[in-house]
Scaffold this active site. Structure first.
Site, PDB file in Angstrom:
ATOM      1  N   TYR A 273      -8.862   5.848   2.246  1.00  0.00           N
ATOM      2  CA  TYR A 273      -9.557   4.143   2.907  1.00  0.00           C
ATOM      3  C   TYR A 273     -10.855   5.433   3.549  1.00  0.00           C
ATOM      4  O   TYR A 273     -11.729   4.375   4.679  1.00  0.00           O
ATOM      5  CB  TYR A 273      -8.647   3.603   3.838  1.00  0.00           C
TER       6      TYR A 273
ATOM      7  N   TYR B 190       3.469  -4.296   3.026  1.00  0.00           N
ATOM      8  CA  TYR B 190       2.962  -2.732   2.296  1.00  0.00           C
ATOM      9  C   TYR B 190       3.649  -2.111   1.605  1.00  0.00           C
ATOM     10  O   TYR B 190       4.709  -1.314   2.522  1.00  0.00           O
ATOM     11  CB  TYR B 190       2.286  -2.316   3.304  1.00  0.00           C
TER      12      TYR B 190
ATOM     13  N   ASP C  63      12.430  -1.581   1.219  1.00  0.00           N
ATOM     14  CA  ASP C  63      12.436  -0.674   1.045  1.00  0.00           C
ATOM     15  C   ASP C  63      12.126  -0.304   2.150  1.00  0.00           C
ATOM     16  O   ASP C  63      11.421  -0.403   2.854  1.00  0.00           O
ATOM     17  CB  ASP C  63      10.160  -1.453   0.634  1.00  0.00           C
TER      18      ASP C  63
ATOM     19  N   LYS D 204       8.891   9.233   2.698  1.00  0.00           N
ATOM     20  CA  LYS D 204       8.513  10.318   3.717  1.00  0.00           C
ATOM     21  C   LYS D 204       9.265  11.085   4.534  1.00  0.00           C
ATOM     22  O   LYS D 204       9.422  12.232   4.529  1.00  0.00           O
ATOM     23  CB  LYS D 204       8.089   8.631   5.064  1.00  0.00           C
TER      24      LYS D 204
HETATM   25  C1  LIG Z   1       6.910   0.152   3.041  1.00  0.00           C
HETATM   26  C2  LIG Z   1       6.469   1.286   2.475  1.00  0.00           C
HETATM   27  N1  LIG Z   1       6.189   1.401   1.676  1.00  0.00           N
HETATM   28  C3  LIG Z   1       5.763   2.417  -0.023  1.00  0.00           C
HETATM   29  C4  LIG Z   1       5.326   3.290   1.194  1.00  0.00           C
HETATM   30  C5  LIG Z   1       4.125   4.174  -0.312  1.00  0.00           C
HETATM   31  O1  LIG Z   1       4.693   5.147  -0.324  1.00  0.00           O
HETATM   32  P1  LIG Z   1       3.877   6.628  -0.422  1.00  0.00           P
HETATM   33  O2  LIG Z   1       2.367   6.733   0.642  1.00  0.00           O
HETATM   34  O3  LIG Z   1       4.707   7.590   0.089  1.00  0.00           O
HETATM   35  O4  LIG Z   1       2.981   5.741  -1.264  1.00  0.00           O
HETATM   36  C6  LIG Z   1       4.911   3.143   2.478  1.00  0.00           C
HETATM   37  C7  LIG Z   1       3.918   4.057   2.922  1.00  0.00           C
HETATM   38  O5  LIG Z   1       3.201   3.847   4.016  1.00  0.00           O
HETATM   39  C8  LIG Z   1       5.187   2.234   3.502  1.00  0.00           C
HETATM   40  O6  LIG Z   1       5.222   2.134   4.611  1.00  0.00           O
END
Ligand SMILES: Cc1ncc(COP(=O)(O)O)c(C=O)c1O
Length: 448
Positions: A21, A149, A249, A278
């Site tokens: 970013y 997100y 997610d 993560k």
């Molecule tokens: C809820 C959620 N989904 C997907 C992602 C994307 O993961 P990555 O950055 O490993 O592609 C993130 C990253 O912050 C997230 O918080």
């Protein structure tokens, strides 16, 4: 190539490297990390910073935990990588066994992807392929939440807040449906009206909808918002009524961040597909997973060749799987839940003490997550000065200064973190008469 001096490395970074970013014409300042250990990142001048955000929420056991480093080292002496098409290996099998042991029965068909965003892409493809296999190819859209997100790849962007940082790409993204962001906070008094927008979308569009995707309880990367668990219970009910799949997610929330192993435990409902990432590898190497219920997987595989159509090069990388096995073992070996409870209590008491601060619009805490919503944000320069003067690494965005520290953060370090957050609230308040510069994107909404 000779070993670079730090000055050379900094010059090359400035000349060639894109940061997340970031503009290359007006690059934001970056700190130079030389090593990391435990809760700390060491800079080139020897200064140590407490990593209050676990390096974008992944280094939950602290940086460079010995068991994970050792697992990667040992694995690297045997098998670094082999394509997963046509091969399998022990670290992947062990990981599958560990994941199925901690997930509820039935959530047991695991696709090991190479990042969180890719896991989200896989979850979406699973949902679409599920309906295709049932002879309903018209069910190819998803419903997501405003404020969400889900990642930065095209499919994941298309499910993230439609007015958020990906707005620039709207002409190349698939167009999904968005329900209003849940308004009732975690701990607030539930009212059914909070679910009305989602219910209406499902009533009107379920014939074209494959799945609903949400970050359960905690919307992180676009909103830093904690919402009511009843929302998830309603969602499960209504998805069932409409034959729509439910994707949680849990890339940010999974594996302990909210104080439970999975955020869905707060609501007592299960998804059809879950994504993890993560903390999965404890912040040492990239790996994520999209995990479907056996029922969903069986349906996907019941039509045509039955193949699920995804296959990244580094899928199930053995080094990453070994790291994940060690990270999941760590979740059994120390009292992370006790630690997170302690961190939560401390974040809550120390941040709530600032609730009356003129610049603090809201305080939100759950598990090892603490958020100050501010009325006026500090500038990027003020943030950097605060990081260096307090020794606490924070990266505010939008209107939020937040902490998501490693689960091993001590009480004294937690106080240092909340002090630094308060300092940013003070500095933001000093800017209240300065018109904010329009944000480049929400992640970097720190006024120049
Ligand atoms: C809820 C959620 N989904 C997907 C992602 C994307 O993961 P990555 O950055 O490993 O592609 C993130 C990253 O912050 C997230 O918080």
């Amino acid at each position: 190539m000779h070993t670079l001096t730090i000055a050379e490395a900094k010059a090359i970074d400035l000349a060639h490297l894109w940061h997340p970013y970031a503009s290359i014409q007006n690059p934001p300042p970056v700190c130079f990390a030389t090593s990391d250990h435990g809760t700390r990142i060491t800079l080139d001048n020897g200064q140590e910073l407490i990593d209050a955000i676990s390096s974008w929420w992944c280094a939950a056991h602290g940086h460079r935990p010995e068991p994970i480093v050792e697992a990667i080292r040992r694995q690297s002496e045997r098998l670094c990588h082999v394509m997963f098409g046509g091969f399998t290996h022990e670290p992947a099998a062990e990981l599958a066994s560990r994941l199925t042991n901690i997930l509820p029965p039935g959530l047991d068909r695991i696709f090991l992807a190479d990042s969180g965003s890719i896991a989200v892409e896989c979850a979406v493809k699973m949902a679409v392929q599920y309906h295709y296999a049932l002879g309903r190819p018209e069910r190819s859209r998803l419903i997501a939440l405003k404020g969400a997100y889900h990642g930065d790849t095209a499919g994941a962007m298309a499910l993230s807040d439609p007015d958020g940082m990906h707005v620039l790409f709207q002409n190349v993204m698939p167009h999904h449906l968005f329900a209003e962001q849940p308004a009732i906070p975690f701990g607030g008094e539930w009212q059914d009206s909070d679910f009305a927008s989602m219910e209406q979308l499902l009533d009107e569009h379920s014939g074209e909808v494959a799945a609903v995707i949400v970050e359960p309880l905690f919307q992180g990367g676009n909103a830093m918002w904690l919402y009511h668990p009843e929302y998830l219970r309603k969602l499960r009910q209504v998805c069932n009524q409409h034959g729509v799949l439910l994707i949680f997610d849990e890339i940010a929330t999974g594996l302990g961040r909210t104080g439970r192993r999975f955020a869905f435990e707060h609501a007592g409902v299960l998804p059809d597909i879950i994504t993890l990432g993560k903390i999965l590898t404890g912040g040492c190497i990239t790996l994520a997973a999209a995990i479907a219920s056996s029922q969903v997987a069986q349906v996907i595989s019941s039509r045509g060749s039955g193949a699920f159509m995804h296959g990244p090069t580094y899928m199930a990388n053995p080094l990453a799987c070994a790291a994940a096995n060690a990270s999941l073992q760590l979740l059994q070996d120390y009292d992370w839940q006790g630690n997170v409870r302690r961190i939560e209590a401390q974040l809550r008491s120390e941040l709530t003490a600032y609730a009356g601060h003129p610049n603090v619009a809201d305080v939100r805490c759950l598990g090892a997550i603490g958020v100050l919503e501010l009325r006026h944000m500090p500038t990027a320069k003020q943030v950097l000065e605060t990081v260096l003067s307090t020794g606490v690494w924070l990266r505010p965005f939008g209107n939020w200064v937040y902490a998501m520290p490693p689960f091993i953060t001590t009480a004294a370090e937690t106080t240092q973190i909340t002090d630094a957050m308060k300092r940013l609230a003070d500095l933001g308040w000093q800017n209240r008469d300065t018109p904010p510069v329009p944000p480049l994107d929400p992640i970097l909404d720190i006024h120049e």
